[in-house]
Design a protein around this motif. Structure first.
Motif, PDB file in Angstrom:
ATOM      1  N   PHE A   1       0.836  -1.189   0.000  1.00 41.69           N
ATOM      2  CA  PHE A   1       0.000   0.000   0.000  1.00 41.69           C
ATOM      3  C   PHE A   1       0.880   1.251   0.000  1.00 41.69           C
TER       4      PHE A   1
ATOM      5  N   TYR B   1       0.780   5.334   0.960  1.00 36.80           N
ATOM      6  CA  TYR B   1       0.065   6.365   1.696  1.00 36.80           C
ATOM      7  C   TYR B   1       0.770   7.708   1.496  1.00 36.80           C
TER       8      TYR B   1
ATOM      9  N   LEU C   1      -4.623   6.808   2.350  1.00 34.64           N
ATOM     10  CA  LEU C   1      -4.331   5.746   1.398  1.00 34.64           C
ATOM     11  C   LEU C   1      -4.442   6.283  -0.020  1.00 34.64           C
TER      12      LEU C   1
ATOM     13  N   ARG D   1       1.895  -6.067   3.383  1.00 33.63           N
ATOM     14  CA  ARG D   1       1.125  -7.000   4.201  1.00 33.63           C
ATOM     15  C   ARG D   1       1.838  -8.338   4.285  1.00 33.63           C
TER      16      ARG D   1
ATOM     17  N   GLU E   1       1.386 -11.767   4.518  1.00 32.85           N
ATOM     18  CA  GLU E   1       0.185 -12.535   4.210  1.00 32.85           C
ATOM     19  C   GLU E   1      -0.099 -13.640   5.222  1.00 32.85           C
TER      20      GLU E   1
ATOM     21  N   ARG F   1       0.097 -13.604   8.290  1.00 34.72           N
ATOM     22  CA  ARG F   1      -0.520 -13.124   9.527  1.00 34.72           C
ATOM     23  C   ARG F   1      -1.578 -12.043   9.288  1.00 34.72           C
ATOM     24  N   GLY F   2      -1.661 -11.566   8.081  1.00 34.34           N
ATOM     25  CA  GLY F   2      -2.599 -10.475   7.825  1.00 34.34           C
ATOM     26  C   GLY F   2      -2.221  -9.209   8.544  1.00 34.34           C
ATOM     27  N   VAL F   3      -0.921  -8.980   8.736  1.00 35.58           N
ATOM     28  CA  VAL F   3      -0.418  -7.827   9.478  1.00 35.58           C
ATOM     29  C   VAL F   3       0.300  -6.892   8.518  1.00 35.58           C
ATOM     30  N   LEU F   4       0.124  -5.587   8.744  1.00 35.39           N
ATOM     31  CA  LEU F   4       0.699  -4.570   7.879  1.00 35.39           C
ATOM     32  C   LEU F   4       1.926  -3.951   8.551  1.00 35.39           C
TER      33      LEU F   4
ATOM     34  N   TYR G   1     -10.124  -6.808  13.299  1.00 33.68           N
ATOM     35  CA  TYR G   1      -8.682  -6.715  13.517  1.00 33.68           C
ATOM     36  C   TYR G   1      -8.352  -5.263  13.827  1.00 33.68           C
TER      37      TYR G   1
ATOM     38  N   ASP H   1      -1.437  -5.488  18.433  1.00 34.82           N
ATOM     39  CA  ASP H   1      -2.694  -5.637  17.702  1.00 34.82           C
ATOM     40  C   ASP H   1      -3.581  -6.626  18.441  1.00 34.82           C
TER      41      ASP H   1
ATOM     42  N   ARG I   1      -7.299  -9.115  17.890  1.00 35.44           N
ATOM     43  CA  ARG I   1      -8.345  -9.610  17.018  1.00 35.44           C
ATOM     44  C   ARG I   1      -9.595  -9.827  17.848  1.00 35.44           C
TER      45      ARG I   1
ATOM     46  N   SER J   1      -9.929 -10.201   9.241  1.00 35.41           N
ATOM     47  CA  SER J   1      -8.734 -10.521  10.035  1.00 35.41           C
ATOM     48  C   SER J   1      -7.490  -9.809   9.537  1.00 35.41           C
ATOM     49  N   GLY J   2      -7.643  -8.611   9.016  1.00 30.07           N
ATOM     50  CA  GLY J   2      -6.488  -7.840   8.583  1.00 30.07           C
ATOM     51  C   GLY J   2      -6.233  -7.908   7.089  1.00 30.07           C
ATOM     52  N   TYR J   3      -7.012  -8.682   6.369  1.00 29.85           N
ATOM     53  CA  TYR J   3      -6.784  -8.817   4.940  1.00 29.85           C
ATOM     54  C   TYR J   3      -7.576  -7.801   4.124  1.00 29.85           C
ATOM     55  N   SER J   4      -8.337  -6.955   4.796  1.00 35.01           N
ATOM     56  CA  SER J   4      -8.984  -5.839   4.120  1.00 35.01           C
ATOM     57  C   SER J   4      -8.239  -4.556   4.469  1.00 35.01           C
ATOM     58  N   THR J   5      -8.544  -3.508   3.755  1.00 37.44           N
ATOM     59  CA  THR J   5      -7.851  -2.235   3.953  1.00 37.44           C
ATOM     60  C   THR J   5      -8.035  -1.718   5.372  1.00 37.44           C
ATOM     61  N   LEU J   6      -6.965  -1.201   5.951  1.00 39.57           N
ATOM     62  CA  LEU J   6      -7.036  -0.598   7.274  1.00 39.57           C
ATOM     63  C   LEU J   6      -7.638   0.796   7.198  1.00 39.57           C
TER      64      LEU J   6
END
Lengths: 115, 113
Positions: free
Chosen positions: A34, A36, A46, A97, A99, A101-104, B32, B49, B51, B96-101
């Motif tokens: 992403f 920003y 964003l 990201r 993947e 963990r789905g953490v940014l 998330y 973080d 969940r 669970s974090g896979y969409s835009t923050l």
């Protein structure tokens, strides 16, 4: 933690020139990155979502011809500000990201100043 | 879409005191909730973080609590130190974090020695 490297950390350019900013995930693969933009004392805005191997998705109001995004590999995305003008001066930050963990995770940011 | 409100916008505390930053979100599908710390001139750094399957998470001096019913979550910093001074952002995301923050507007925390 995971590391995202962004380069350059600062750049000064003349009006009308183009500037490229690189974003690398150093110890993980990032299908999605992403970009920003952040103005002083404001939150992160964003600009676009970069997907490896496909075209970026731009947020409303962001000119895709001005802010070119390329995500050619699972560890590298680039943002090119074309024909930069003083109003493009800002702090640009990338994120990747993780993947699994789905953490940014975010890069250190790039300060662009257009004279 | 999601809307995240963050309060306060600025917070000044004395070293050793606790600091609490609160956020509310609007989309009940969000599950998330990360917190980021941004020092001047640097990018945001993930500090903790949570969940939606847990109500509280701790990591040394920082903790986050989540109230799904009320749709709010909070960051707690105990025994604050001058190096905790920074801008803190909360965020919310679905999937669970896979969409835009979606980010809050940030809280500038100043810890005085």
């Amino acid at each position: 933690g995971a590391v995202v490297s962004q380069h350059p950390s600062w750049v000064i350019c003349k009006s009308g020139t183009s500037v490229k900013i690189e974003c690398r995930s150093l110890d993980f693969q990032a299908t999605t990155m992403f970009w920003y933009r952040q103005f002083p004392k404001q939150s992160l805005m964003l600009m676009a979502t970069s997907n490896e191997g496909s075209k970026a998705t731009y947020e409303q109001g962001v000119e895709k011809d001005k802010f070119l995004i390329n995500h050619a590999s699972l560890t590298l995305s680039t943002l090119t500000v074309t024909s930069a003008h003083p109003e493009d001066s800002s702090f640009y930050i990338c994120s990747a990201r993780w993947e699994d963990r789905g953490v940014l995770f975010f890069g250190e940011g790039s300060r662009l100043t257009v004279l | 879409g999601e809307n995240v409100e963050q309060h306060p916008s600025t917070l000044s505390v004395q070293e050793g005191d606790s600091a609490v930053i609160k956020c509310t979100y609007s989309d009940s599908a969000s599950n998330y909730f990360p917190w980021y710390k941004q020092e001047l001139g640097k990018g945001p750094q993930l500090i903790i973080d949570i969940r939606s399957n847990v109500g509280e998470k701790k990591d040394q001096r920082i903790a986050v609590t989540l109230n799904k019913t009320a749709k709010h979550f909070s960051l707690h910093i105990t025994e604050t130190q001058p190096e905790d001074s920074a801008v803190y952002f909360c965020a919310a995301s679905k999937d669970s974090g896979y969409s835009t923050l979606t980010f809050g507007k940030g809280t500038m925390l100043l810890v005085s020695p």
